[in-house]
Design a protein around this motif. Structure first.
Motif, mmCIF file in Angstrom:
data_model
loop_
_atom_site.group_PDB
_atom_site.id
_atom_site.type_symbol
_atom_site.label_atom_id
_atom_site.label_comp_id
_atom_site.label_asym_id
_atom_site.label_seq_id
_atom_site.Cartn_x
_atom_site.Cartn_y
_atom_site.Cartn_z
ATOM 1 N N VAL A 1 0.837 -1.214 0.000
ATOM 2 C CA VAL A 1 0.000 0.000 0.000
ATOM 3 C C VAL A 1 0.866 1.256 0.000
ATOM 4 N N CYS A 2 1.996 1.221 0.687
ATOM 5 C CA CYS A 2 2.891 2.388 0.671
ATOM 6 C C CYS A 2 3.431 2.621 -0.740
ATOM 7 N N LEU A 3 3.746 1.552 -1.442
ATOM 8 C CA LEU A 3 4.236 1.662 -2.811
ATOM 9 C C LEU A 3 3.166 2.243 -3.727
ATOM 10 N N ILE A 4 1.934 1.782 -3.575
ATOM 11 C CA ILE A 4 0.822 2.281 -4.392
ATOM 12 C C ILE A 4 0.615 3.781 -4.182
ATOM 13 N N TYR A 5 0.737 4.236 -2.930
ATOM 14 C CA TYR A 5 0.484 5.639 -2.627
ATOM 15 C C TYR A 5 1.723 6.526 -2.789
ATOM 16 N N GLY A 6 2.786 5.987 -3.343
ATOM 17 C CA GLY A 6 3.937 6.810 -3.720
ATOM 18 C C GLY A 6 4.912 7.119 -2.607
ATOM 19 N N ASN A 7 5.025 6.266 -1.609
ATOM 20 C CA ASN A 7 5.995 6.479 -0.547
ATOM 21 C C ASN A 7 7.405 6.304 -1.122
ATOM 22 N N LYS A 8 8.229 7.354 -1.050
ATOM 23 C CA LYS A 8 9.566 7.340 -1.659
ATOM 24 C C LYS A 8 10.473 6.294 -1.025
ATOM 25 N N GLU A 9 10.374 6.125 0.272
ATOM 26 C CA GLU A 9 11.247 5.168 0.944
ATOM 27 C C GLU A 9 10.900 3.731 0.557
ATOM 28 N N THR A 10 9.640 3.476 0.255
ATOM 29 C CA THR A 10 9.242 2.148 -0.207
ATOM 30 C C THR A 10 9.858 1.868 -1.569
ATOM 31 N N HIS A 11 9.882 2.866 -2.437
ATOM 32 C CA HIS A 11 10.519 2.689 -3.744
ATOM 33 C C HIS A 11 12.004 2.384 -3.574
ATOM 34 N N TYR A 12 12.650 3.054 -2.627
ATOM 35 C CA TYR A 12 14.068 2.819 -2.354
ATOM 36 C C TYR A 12 14.289 1.374 -1.895
ATOM 37 N N ILE A 13 13.441 0.900 -0.984
ATOM 38 C CA ILE A 13 13.560 -0.477 -0.475
ATOM 39 C C ILE A 13 13.363 -1.477 -1.608
#
Length: 196
Positions: free
Chosen positions: A69-81
């Motif tokens: 859900v964090c990835l879907i909503y554009g969380n930058k740190e999730t993209h980094y992980i």
């Protein structure tokens, strides 16, 4: 958990300034009316996940729904992980080719995981010959030429933690010894980031 404690928890969550992965989990499993959809989106997008980036594979296994859900909503740190996960898998599967492993090692050093970064750099046997490390650096630099890289504040702090003595001449990046190799490899990457 009873409804009174759940209500109190959701009230605290709605007023918090910073959110963790546990807050994301509470949000996912909370009663639908306890938080507005706007507040939920904000929590997913703003969750602080820096600590989870140290071990991306374990994080993605343990917090699969939360990370999704964090990835879907554009969380930058999730993209980094997510990117670190792909890079780690590539480094493990193609370590003989080197450049994935080398880049992963530098990123681990900059992220503060000095032990893993140093161990991965040792795979290139640079103590006997720095030619391989230089060749890998040129490959990485060429492949990242057109890719914008964001500098994180923690990079400078993590570099200071392994700073060699002044006798190593920190500005001369091509001259390396056992005391300064890791720092100078990190410095080359930082200079690559700053040039763009």
């Amino acid at each position: 958990m009873n409804s009174a404690s759940l209500s109190l928890l959701m009230f605290k969550l709605s007023r918090a300034r910073e959110y963790s992965i546990d807050d994301v989990r509470r949000c996912l499993h909370a009663h639908p009316g306890s938080l507005s959809s706007k507040k939920r989106r904000y929590i997913y997008k703003q969750a602080r996940l820096r600590e989870l980036a140290k071990n991306p594979l374990r994080t993605l296994r343990r917090y699969k729904d939360e990370m999704y859900v964090c990835l879907i909503y554009g969380n930058k740190e999730t993209h980094y992980i997510e990117e670190m996960k792909h890079l780690k898998i590539s480094a493990k599967n193609h370590y003989t080719k080197g450049n994935f492993n080398y880049l992963y090692a530098i990123l681990k050093l900059l992220a503060g995981d000095h032990v893993e970064g140093i161990n991965r750099l040792h795979l290139h046997n640079w103590r006997n010959n720095t030619y391989d490390a230089d060749k890998l650096w040129r490959q990485v630099k060429r492949s990242l030429r057109d890719i914008p890289i964001i500098k994180r504040r923690s990079y400078g702090i993590n570099m200071m933690l392994i700073m060699p003595p002044r006798s190593c001449r920190l500005k001369e990046l091509e001259k390396r010894c056992t005391k300064c190799l890791y720092y100078k490899e990190m410095e080359k990457f930082i200079q690559l980031i700053n040039r763009g």
